[in-house]
Scaffold this motif. Structure first.
Motif, mmCIF file in Angstrom:
data_model
loop_
_atom_site.group_PDB
_atom_site.id
_atom_site.type_symbol
_atom_site.label_atom_id
_atom_site.label_comp_id
_atom_site.label_asym_id
_atom_site.label_seq_id
_atom_site.Cartn_x
_atom_site.Cartn_y
_atom_site.Cartn_z
ATOM 1 N N MET A 161 -8.563 -13.309 13.237
ATOM 2 C CA MET A 161 -8.053 -12.754 11.566
ATOM 3 C C MET A 161 -9.364 -12.271 10.779
ATOM 4 N N ASN A 162 -10.322 -12.875 11.346
ATOM 5 C CA ASN A 162 -11.426 -12.280 10.505
ATOM 6 C C ASN A 162 -11.931 -11.092 11.095
ATOM 7 N N TYR A 163 -11.802 -10.690 12.716
ATOM 8 C CA TYR A 163 -12.019 -9.065 13.141
ATOM 9 C C TYR A 163 -11.273 -8.632 12.403
ATOM 10 N N ILE A 164 -9.887 -8.194 12.180
ATOM 11 C CA ILE A 164 -8.653 -7.862 11.582
ATOM 12 C C ILE A 164 -9.474 -7.715 10.431
ATOM 13 N N LEU A 165 -10.011 -8.301 8.744
ATOM 14 C CA LEU A 165 -10.040 -8.109 7.967
ATOM 15 C C LEU A 165 -10.877 -7.560 7.986
ATOM 16 N N THR A 166 -12.020 -7.917 8.583
ATOM 17 C CA THR A 166 -13.215 -6.706 8.877
ATOM 18 C C THR A 166 -12.524 -5.839 9.137
ATOM 19 N N LYS A 167 -12.276 -5.191 10.358
ATOM 20 C CA LYS A 167 -11.421 -3.573 11.119
ATOM 21 C C LYS A 167 -10.932 -3.218 9.923
ATOM 22 N N MET A 168 -10.006 -3.655 9.280
ATOM 23 C CA MET A 168 -9.096 -2.413 7.900
ATOM 24 C C MET A 168 -9.781 -2.869 7.108
ATOM 25 N N ARG A 169 -10.905 -3.232 6.791
ATOM 26 C CA ARG A 169 -11.884 -2.887 4.968
ATOM 27 C C ARG A 169 -13.191 -1.852 5.498
ATOM 28 N N SER A 225 -0.823 -20.579 5.539
ATOM 29 C CA SER A 225 -0.889 -19.280 5.417
ATOM 30 C C SER A 225 -0.990 -18.880 5.523
ATOM 31 N N GLY A 226 -1.126 -16.982 6.658
ATOM 32 C CA GLY A 226 -1.949 -16.746 7.130
ATOM 33 C C GLY A 226 -2.369 -14.773 6.298
ATOM 34 N N ILE A 227 -2.620 -14.254 7.195
ATOM 35 C CA ILE A 227 -2.532 -13.093 6.431
ATOM 36 C C ILE A 227 -1.694 -11.912 6.982
ATOM 37 N N SER A 228 -0.562 -11.961 7.519
ATOM 38 C CA SER A 228 0.265 -10.916 7.516
ATOM 39 C C SER A 228 0.930 -10.165 7.223
ATOM 40 N N ASP A 229 0.839 -11.261 5.637
ATOM 41 C CA ASP A 229 0.775 -10.076 4.046
ATOM 42 C C ASP A 229 0.107 -9.569 3.306
ATOM 43 N N ILE A 230 -0.901 -9.634 3.937
ATOM 44 C CA ILE A 230 -2.227 -8.673 3.098
ATOM 45 C C ILE A 230 -2.408 -7.427 3.728
ATOM 46 N N ASP A 234 -4.022 -4.378 -0.945
ATOM 47 C CA ASP A 234 -5.252 -5.528 -1.770
ATOM 48 C C ASP A 234 -6.582 -5.646 -0.995
ATOM 49 N N ILE A 235 -6.889 -4.934 0.085
ATOM 50 C CA ILE A 235 -8.456 -5.108 1.065
ATOM 51 C C ILE A 235 -9.181 -4.143 -0.220
ATOM 52 N N SER A 236 -9.022 -2.971 -0.147
ATOM 53 C CA SER A 236 -8.860 -1.722 -1.434
ATOM 54 C C SER A 236 -9.371 -2.392 -2.567
ATOM 55 N N GLN A 237 -8.723 -3.127 -3.106
ATOM 56 C CA GLN A 237 -8.514 -3.498 -4.158
ATOM 57 C C GLN A 237 -9.823 -4.715 -4.847
ATOM 58 N N ALA A 238 -9.945 -5.694 -3.970
ATOM 59 C CA ALA A 238 -11.046 -6.300 -3.519
ATOM 60 C C ALA A 238 -12.037 -5.692 -3.102
ATOM 61 N N SER A 239 -12.947 -4.629 -2.763
ATOM 62 C CA SER A 239 -13.985 -4.550 -2.357
ATOM 63 C C SER A 239 -13.993 -3.489 -3.877
ATOM 64 N N ARG A 244 -14.789 -9.600 -0.743
ATOM 65 C CA ARG A 244 -13.883 -9.516 0.426
ATOM 66 C C ARG A 244 -12.598 -10.155 0.729
ATOM 67 N N ILE A 245 -11.315 -9.983 1.610
ATOM 68 C CA ILE A 245 -11.305 -10.831 1.443
ATOM 69 C C ILE A 245 -11.281 -12.219 3.027
ATOM 70 N N LYS A 246 -11.257 -13.286 3.002
ATOM 71 C CA LYS A 246 -11.330 -13.811 4.142
ATOM 72 C C LYS A 246 -9.981 -15.298 3.921
ATOM 73 N N HIS A 247 -9.794 -15.167 5.551
ATOM 74 C CA HIS A 247 -9.393 -16.648 5.544
ATOM 75 C C HIS A 247 -10.312 -17.893 5.919
ATOM 76 N N VAL A 248 -9.310 -18.718 4.875
ATOM 77 C CA VAL A 248 -10.314 -19.550 5.125
ATOM 78 C C VAL A 248 -9.420 -20.645 5.258
ATOM 79 N N GLY A 249 -10.083 -21.790 5.849
ATOM 80 C CA GLY A 249 -9.624 -23.192 5.796
ATOM 81 C C GLY A 249 -10.396 -24.325 5.353
ATOM 82 N N SER A 250 -9.853 -24.941 4.803
ATOM 83 C CA SER A 250 -11.052 -26.112 4.252
ATOM 84 C C SER A 250 -10.144 -27.101 3.828
#
Ligand SMILES: NC(=O)C1=CN([C@@H]2O[C@H](COP(=O)(O)OP(=O)(O)OC[C@H]3O[C@@H](n4cnc5c(N)ncnc54)[C@H](OP(=O)(O)O)[C@@H]3O)[C@@H](O)[C@H]2O)C=CC1
Ligand SMILES: N[C@@H](CC=O)C(=O)O
Length: 328
Positions: A161-169, A225-230, A234-239, A244-250
């Protein structure tokens, strides 16, 4: 010293990495362990597939054949799903074998039971590779638990997921295209829905919670929840907001041992410790009551980072056996 005899369950990205490292790093293993490590058997689903494995190694789809091997010491498990792995590992422990696993779905579901069984049987179950791939976070947390109390963990725990979010941005590729790249690189799960829907992170959070609390965790506690709806929007609005959108477990653990946990995409600003974690890297921010924040970062998936961490587990098992024998 007689060789340490190993059976590898699964010969995909991770299992084949373990085999290759054992083959190519014999000198180092002998130096660390005082004798050679030998792979006696490999268990797979489809024995007909072509694989680069020496002729004298048993390749089988029948776990009973593995249990019949003379003087087997350890089972290294890198297959998928809870079953048949759980049954195999139970049988291995009951037969007095040591176990090393990378299978987080199995371990989140059945790790508590396996650890209890191993304790009764006087063997070890090591599971460093189940959380954060090449980052030795399990060992670090075990070390911290001795004196500090871990009160909070906030982490990027899925390399795909982190690879996907990085490449999408960075490259403006679609989620599907970035996932294909992650699959080619050996980062994704056999069923990639486990990555993009957040389940893989849920498994890892459950494993961490069980380690931190010492008790079986009720999964309903963890919102997931995951990132399938991102979307790219969403990514460019965050930019635009400088985020940055990150997938976080807390997770948080209070002083009564009560826990709260969640797994979800979060938009983080530049000052956040997870903002700069890119590509396949994972990062785990651990807050100890006395240490404050500690950050552990490194490759969260991939053949050699994961396989090498499993061999670290193997080395630590047999070094501690050697040490115990010397002090007797
Ligand atoms: N890839 C990674 O970066 C990481 C993976 N992991 C975990 O490690 C494990 C393995 O992952 P990975 O190597 O990527 O997976 P792969 O899909 O590449 O390989 C899976 C292997 O398991 C074997 N297998 C599947 N089902 C069975 C079965 N019923 N009986 C016997 N063998 C079976 C397959 O056999 P066959 O070859 O015949 O198809 C294959 O060799 C998973 O649990 C994963 O979550 C953990 C950390 C990182
Ligand atoms: N698919 C997982 C593999 C490691 O746990 C990930 O991408 O993190």
């Amino acid at each position: 010293m007689r060789p340490i005899k190993v059976a590898i369950l699964g010969f995909g990205t991770v299992g084949s990495g373990v085999y290759e490292l054992i083959e190519t790093k014999q000198d180092l293993l002998e130096q660390l362990l005082g004798g050679p490590v030998r792979v006696d058997a490999v268990l797979v689903k489809d024995v007909g597939k072509s694989r680069t494995i020496h002729d004298d190694v048993l390749v089988t789809d029948d776990f009973s054949e593995i249990l019949r091997l003379p003087e087997l010491d350890v089972v290294i498990e890198a297959i998928v799903n809870v079953e048949p792995g759980y049954t195999y590992l139970r049988r291995a422990i009951e037969a007095g074998l040591y176990v090393v696993t990378a299978n987080k779905e199995l371990f989140a579901n059945k790790g508590f039971e396996l650890r209890q069984l191993a304790e009764k049987r006087g063997v070890k179950v090591c599971f460093e590779a189940t959380v954060a791939g090449g980052v030795p976070i399990i060992g670090a947390l075990k070390q911290l638990l001795r004196f500090n109390q871990v009160v909070k963990v906030e982490a990027i725990l899925n390399g795909t997921m982190n690879y996907i979010l990085t490449k999408m941005r960075e490259d403006q590729v679609s989620l599907e295209e970035a996932l294909l790249q992650a699959q080619r690189l050996g980062y994704a799960e056999a069923d990639p829905a486990n990555d993009v829907e957040g389940f893989d992170v849920l498994f890892k959070v459950v494993i961490l919670l069980e380690l931190l609390t010492g008790r079986k965790i009720d999964w309903d506690l963890v919102r997931c929840s995951g990132i399938s709806d991102i979307t790219p929007a969403d990514i460019s609005q965050a930019s635009v907001r400088g985020e940055r959108i990150k997938h976080v477990g807390s997770l948080v653990v209070d002083d009564q041992g009560q826990v709260e946990a969640e797994v979800r995409p979060v938009s983080v600003g530049e000052s956040h410790k997870l903002y700069a974690i890119e590509g396949v890297d994972n990062a785990i921010v651990v807050t100890g009551d006395l240490t404050g924040d500690l950050v552990f970062q490194g490759p969260g998936a991939g053949k050699y980072p994961t396989a090498s961490i499993m061999i670290e587990d193997l080395v630590s098992i047999f070094q501690s056996i050697k040490k115990a024998a010397v002090s007797r």
